[in-house]
Motif scaffolding. Structure first.
Motif, mmCIF file in Angstrom:
data_model
loop_
_atom_site.group_PDB
_atom_site.id
_atom_site.type_symbol
_atom_site.label_atom_id
_atom_site.label_comp_id
_atom_site.label_asym_id
_atom_site.label_seq_id
_atom_site.Cartn_x
_atom_site.Cartn_y
_atom_site.Cartn_z
ATOM 1 N N SER A 67 -5.668 -61.712 52.228
ATOM 2 C CA SER A 67 -5.699 -60.435 51.505
ATOM 3 C C SER A 67 -6.776 -59.564 52.149
ATOM 4 C CB SER A 67 -5.963 -60.651 50.012
ATOM 5 O OG SER A 67 -7.085 -61.455 49.797
ATOM 6 N N TYR A 68 -6.635 -58.261 51.955
ATOM 7 C CA TYR A 68 -7.434 -57.296 52.692
ATOM 8 C C TYR A 68 -7.967 -56.204 51.787
ATOM 9 C CZ TYR A 68 -4.330 -59.395 56.169
ATOM 10 O OH TYR A 68 -3.618 -60.288 56.932
ATOM 11 N N LYS A 69 -8.992 -55.514 52.276
ATOM 12 C CA LYS A 69 -9.564 -54.384 51.544
ATOM 13 C C LYS A 69 -8.488 -53.326 51.278
ATOM 14 C CE LYS A 69 -14.001 -52.108 51.472
ATOM 15 N NZ LYS A 69 -15.063 -53.119 51.413
ATOM 16 N N SER A 70 -7.561 -53.169 52.213
ATOM 17 C CA SER A 70 -6.526 -52.154 52.043
ATOM 18 C C SER A 70 -5.637 -52.462 50.831
ATOM 19 C CB SER A 70 -5.677 -52.023 53.310
ATOM 20 O OG SER A 70 -5.211 -53.293 53.714
ATOM 21 N N ASP A 71 -5.568 -53.718 50.429
ATOM 22 C CA ASP A 71 -4.797 -54.061 49.219
ATOM 23 C C ASP A 71 -5.400 -53.365 48.013
ATOM 24 O OD1 ASP A 71 -4.487 -57.562 50.226
ATOM 25 O OD2 ASP A 71 -3.387 -55.764 50.853
ATOM 26 N N LEU A 72 -6.727 -53.326 47.985
ATOM 27 C CA LEU A 72 -7.394 -52.688 46.851
ATOM 28 C C LEU A 72 -7.110 -51.195 46.846
ATOM 29 C CD1 LEU A 72 -9.801 -55.173 47.675
ATOM 30 C CD2 LEU A 72 -10.270 -54.384 45.382
ATOM 31 N N ARG A 73 -6.964 -50.619 48.027
ATOM 32 C CA ARG A 73 -6.637 -49.200 48.119
ATOM 33 C C ARG A 73 -5.190 -48.983 47.683
ATOM 34 N NH1 ARG A 73 -6.480 -47.870 53.918
ATOM 35 N NH2 ARG A 73 -4.344 -48.591 53.725
ATOM 36 N N ASP A 74 -4.313 -49.837 48.174
ATOM 37 C CA ASP A 74 -2.888 -49.687 47.865
ATOM 38 C C ASP A 74 -2.579 -49.927 46.385
ATOM 39 O OD1 ASP A 74 -1.892 -51.272 51.003
ATOM 40 O OD2 ASP A 74 -2.540 -49.234 50.535
ATOM 41 N N TYR A 75 -3.358 -50.784 45.742
ATOM 42 C CA TYR A 75 -3.088 -51.109 44.336
ATOM 43 C C TYR A 75 -4.130 -50.512 43.393
ATOM 44 C CZ TYR A 75 0.665 -54.284 45.597
ATOM 45 O OH TYR A 75 1.846 -54.813 46.060
ATOM 46 N N TYR A 76 -4.837 -49.489 43.901
ATOM 47 C CA TYR A 76 -5.857 -48.793 43.096
ATOM 48 C C TYR A 76 -5.251 -48.242 41.834
ATOM 49 C CZ TYR A 76 -9.169 -44.969 42.087
ATOM 50 O OH TYR A 76 -10.045 -44.097 41.495
ATOM 51 N N PRO A 77 -5.910 -48.318 40.662
ATOM 52 C CA PRO A 77 -7.161 -49.034 40.479
ATOM 53 C C PRO A 77 -7.018 -50.476 39.995
ATOM 54 C CG PRO A 77 -6.743 -47.641 38.572
ATOM 55 C CD PRO A 77 -5.573 -47.469 39.498
ATOM 56 N N TYR A 78 -6.029 -50.769 39.188
ATOM 57 C CA TYR A 78 -6.021 -52.086 38.529
ATOM 58 C C TYR A 78 -4.869 -52.988 38.956
ATOM 59 C CZ TYR A 78 -8.995 -49.472 35.197
ATOM 60 O OH TYR A 78 -9.964 -48.692 34.605
ATOM 61 N N GLY A 79 -4.160 -52.599 40.035
ATOM 62 C CA GLY A 79 -2.943 -53.321 40.392
ATOM 63 C C GLY A 79 -3.117 -54.757 40.837
ATOM 64 N N LEU A 80 -4.350 -55.159 41.129
ATOM 65 C CA LEU A 80 -4.563 -56.539 41.588
ATOM 66 C C LEU A 80 -5.143 -57.417 40.484
ATOM 67 C CD1 LEU A 80 -6.033 -55.842 45.146
ATOM 68 C CD2 LEU A 80 -3.726 -56.557 44.598
ATOM 69 N N PHE A 81 -5.322 -56.864 39.306
ATOM 70 C CA PHE A 81 -5.891 -57.657 38.208
ATOM 71 C C PHE A 81 -4.865 -58.685 37.752
ATOM 72 C CE2 PHE A 81 -9.208 -55.037 38.784
ATOM 73 C CZ PHE A 81 -9.770 -54.300 37.741
ATOM 74 N N ALA A 82 -5.351 -59.881 37.368
ATOM 75 C CA ALA A 82 -4.453 -60.966 36.989
ATOM 76 C C ALA A 82 -4.390 -61.184 35.491
ATOM 77 C CB ALA A 82 -4.886 -62.258 37.696
ATOM 78 N N THR A 83 -5.129 -60.377 34.749
ATOM 79 C CA THR A 83 -5.069 -60.519 33.288
ATOM 80 C C THR A 83 -4.712 -59.168 32.683
ATOM 81 O OG1 THR A 83 -7.405 -59.942 33.037
ATOM 82 C CG2 THR A 83 -6.891 -62.284 33.231
ATOM 83 N N PRO A 84 -4.246 -59.162 31.439
ATOM 84 C CA PRO A 84 -4.020 -57.868 30.779
ATOM 85 C C PRO A 84 -5.341 -57.098 30.720
ATOM 86 C CG PRO A 84 -3.147 -59.681 29.462
ATOM 87 C CD PRO A 84 -3.917 -60.301 30.564
ATOM 88 N N LEU A 85 -5.260 -55.784 30.804
ATOM 89 C CA LEU A 85 -6.471 -54.955 30.830
ATOM 90 C C LEU A 85 -7.333 -55.130 29.590
ATOM 91 C CD1 LEU A 85 -5.170 -51.673 32.475
ATOM 92 C CD2 LEU A 85 -6.507 -53.508 33.509
ATOM 93 N N SER A 86 -6.706 -55.487 28.472
ATOM 94 C CA SER A 86 -7.473 -55.673 27.244
ATOM 95 C C SER A 86 -8.471 -56.820 27.379
ATOM 96 C CB SER A 86 -6.529 -55.948 26.067
ATOM 97 O OG SER A 86 -5.712 -57.072 26.359
ATOM 98 N N GLN A 87 -8.249 -57.687 28.357
ATOM 99 C CA GLN A 87 -9.187 -58.804 28.553
ATOM 100 C C GLN A 87 -10.283 -58.474 29.565
ATOM 101 O OE1 GLN A 87 -7.145 -62.478 29.396
ATOM 102 N NE2 GLN A 87 -5.667 -62.118 27.753
ATOM 103 N N ILE A 88 -10.176 -57.333 30.198
ATOM 104 C CA ILE A 88 -11.190 -56.947 31.185
ATOM 105 C C ILE A 88 -12.370 -56.333 30.431
ATOM 106 C CG2 ILE A 88 -11.703 -55.493 33.195
ATOM 107 C CD1 ILE A 88 -9.756 -57.679 33.940
ATOM 108 N N ARG A 89 -13.514 -56.983 30.519
ATOM 109 C CA ARG A 89 -14.697 -56.526 29.798
ATOM 110 C C ARG A 89 -15.483 -55.484 30.569
ATOM 111 N NH1 ARG A 89 -12.662 -57.358 26.700
ATOM 112 N NH2 ARG A 89 -12.417 -59.029 25.218
ATOM 113 N N ARG A 90 -15.362 -55.521 31.887
ATOM 114 C CA ARG A 90 -16.122 -54.548 32.683
ATOM 115 C C ARG A 90 -15.456 -54.334 34.025
ATOM 116 N NH1 ARG A 90 -21.842 -56.046 34.597
ATOM 117 N NH2 ARG A 90 -21.986 -56.932 32.509
ATOM 118 N N VAL A 91 -15.594 -53.110 34.545
ATOM 119 C CA VAL A 91 -15.163 -52.841 35.916
ATOM 120 C C VAL A 91 -16.392 -52.432 36.727
ATOM 121 C CG1 VAL A 91 -12.772 -52.194 35.445
ATOM 122 C CG2 VAL A 91 -14.552 -50.443 35.379
ATOM 123 N N HIS A 92 -16.338 -52.719 38.005
ATOM 124 C CA HIS A 92 -17.332 -52.222 38.950
ATOM 125 C C HIS A 92 -16.552 -51.656 40.121
ATOM 126 C CE1 HIS A 92 -21.262 -53.316 37.367
ATOM 127 N NE2 HIS A 92 -20.736 -54.451 36.936
#
Lengths: 437, 131
Positions: A67-92
């Protein structure tokens, strides 16, 4: 200061066979849940004709896609998260190769994992409840401040959350609040050291330990920092995509940085072929996160070049050590602790020129008074030029403002003569880095 | 009433002005009028030349950022107060001047002032009304 050597001794000193078995179990778990929840990963697996059932343990790691940094760009912002957003306590977030930042997320458990990994840094340096830890890494979307903050709390120390900047206040605080530990970038540490020397207050400091990272620094810089601040300086390594700070850290023997292998499996690959290289060979560092829930990565290519050493360490930790990264396999720069890609600058210039042509530019980085300087020379062209002073001055200002807002650091912009930026073989030399560590 | 003026970007680098003037000299371009505005980082050199197209071509080729602008050029009374009266007319009609400079126009045999204003149409009506 009491000698609190390990934060989680059972993990840090786990026998290697047991550690490998644990890694295998965790890898299998991660691959299965990522296949189910992360589209990018599933597509890559399908391309390779791989199914989660084909992965039995670390021996199958090399089969998995990178996997590559460009994946984070392509799936910006949350497309690579593996849990529902309600479980995300913080983003950086951190710098991406273009104007878009890369975003990472943490579940409750991830924050716990993060705090435990970073706590190992401090425990390894002998930091505990009697200590006063001044966290002078930037707080906010950067992972540095919050990362060391959690570490200090976890080991029971008194946290002084300064964030970066405001040097005279930093020094006053260090003296008045009795800081025994300082956490910041090495160049800022050096800068503080010089100020302290100039003010003549060195003997009022109670510093014993320094935790420094987020940019490359040499042994001679370390010696300089230790002399100026009267502390033992420890190196740490991390990146937001894998965790933040806490991926690896020096123990008291300072012979490489121990990777938290119960959470991250490191590999060294040939950056051109992707072939896995044996321990001891220099190559590109790759990480697989085997416990992260919110934003896990499989075989993430860091672009950092280093070597891994699996020999047992005198400290008793069985986790292998990586040396300081010796360079990068891409064009990323680290300026004042912030990642900067030349392509980000290109994007800003292109947008200002109306999307027609990218003006010719050159980045010049240097170090003056222990602080990185960052200048961008932009060739004046007919497209940019106008007859009135105001708009030409405004142009310089606009470029600087846009760069600052995109990169997160201040830039000095200079408009220079057309064709004055040296080209060799038709290609302009984009970056001149005069810094010597 | 109008004249083509060349504006040249001059980076604040030692010898740069000399380089630019050398290019014009080598190509036999005659400078009729000239004015330089500066900031700490760069300057804009404005000039009236005898052959605008030639000047633009040779400057661009030698790596100079040059633009041509139509500016107002008008004769002034060659007596004390000549310029003051002209500028007063603009003031009374609320027309702002961006910049101006004066030169002796050989062809007309008298002084001329070059100026850039914020409202060209009204300036023309005020200063050179067509009767």
């Amino acid at each position: 200061m009491a000698n609190h050597q390990y934060h989680q001794k059972d993990f840090e000193c786990m026998p290697r066979e047991e550690l490998t078995a644990l890694q295998s179990e965790r890898l299998v778990w991660q691959v299965k849940r990522m296949y189910e929840n992360v589209e990018c990963f599933r597509l890559r697996m399908d391309e390779k004709g791989l199914r989660p059932e084909d992965i039995h343990g670390v021996e199958d790691l090399h089969k998995l896609p990178f996997s590559y940094k460009s994946d984070l760009r392509d799936y910006y912002p949350y497309g690579l998260f593996a849990t529902p957003l309600s479980q995300i306590r913080r983003v950086h977030a951190s710098s991406g190769t273009t104007g878009k930042r890369i975003v990472v997320g943490y579940t409750e458990k991830d924050l716990e994992t993060w705090a435990n990994c970073t706590a190992r840094i401090l425990a390894g340096a002998g930091v505990g409840p009697d200590d006063f830890v001044q966290v002078s890494f930037g707080y906010g979307l950067f992972t540095g401040g919050f990362g060391l903050h959690a570490a200090a709390e976890r080991v029971g120390a008194t946290v002084i959350p300064m964030s970066s900047g405001n040097t005279s206040l930093q020094i006053q605080t260090m003296i008045d609040f009795g800081a025994t530990v300082l956490c910041c970038t090495p160049s800022y540490a050096l800068y503080l050291g010089e100020e302290i020397e100039r003010m003549g207050v060195r003997d009022q400091l109670k510093l014993k330990v320094g935790i420094f990272g987020a940019e490359p620094w040499s042994e001679s810089m370390r010696a300089e920092i230790e002399k100026k601040l009267g502390l033992k300086a420890y190196d740490i390594y991390g990146l937001s995509e894998v965790l933040g700070p806490g991926v690896s850290y020096e123990c008291e023997y300072q012979a490489g940085m121990h990777v938290c292998e119960d959470h991250f499996i490191p590999e060294i690959i040939d950056p051109d072929t992707g072939e896995v290289l044996p321990y001891g060979t220099a190559g590109e560092l790759v990480f697989t996160t085997i416990t992260k829930e919110g934003f896990p990565v499989i075989r993430y290519r860091t672009r950092d070049i280093c070597t891994l050493n699996v020999a047992p360490c005198k400290c008793g930790r069985t986790h292998l050590r990586m040396n300081k990264p010796q360079g990068r396999s891409d064009d990323m720069l680290i300026i004042r602790g912030v990642n900067v890609f030349p392509s980000q600058i290109e994007e800003v210039l292109l947008s200002i020129s109306g999307g027609e042509i990218t003006p010719n530019y050159q980045i010049v980085v240097d170090r003056v008074n222990n602080t990185d300087t960052f200048d961008v020379n932009v060739e004046m062209s007919e497209a940019f030029f106008a007859d009135d002073m105001k708009s030409v001055e405004k142009l310089e200002k606009t470029i600087a403002e846009k760069l600052k807002s995109t990169l997160g650091i201040g830039t000095k912009v200079h408009l220079v003569n057309p064709k004055s930026i040296v080209r060799s073989e038709g290609k302009a030399k984009r970056v001149i880095d005069n810094r010597k560590y | 009433m109008y004249i083509t003026q060349l504006s040249i970007f001059v980076e604040n680098k030692f010898g740069r002005l000399s380089e630019i003037l050398d290019v014009l000299a080598e190509n036999h371009v005659d400078i009729r009028a000239l004015s330089m505005a500066d900031t700490s980082e760069f300057g804009i050199l404005r000039m009236i030349v005898d052959d605008v197209e030639k000047a633009k071509a040779v400057l661009a080729e030698s790596g100079v950022a040059v633009k041509s602008t139509e500016v107002i050029a008008l004769p002034i009374d060659e007596t004390p107060g000549g310029l003051a009266r002209m500028v007063a007319k603009l003031r009374d009609n609320h027309i702002s001047i961006e910049y101006l400079y004066a030169f002796f126009n050989r062809d007309l045999g008298g002084p001329q002032v070059v100026m850039r204003v914020d409202d060209v149409k009204r300036a023309e009506a005020v200063l050179a009304p067509k009767n």
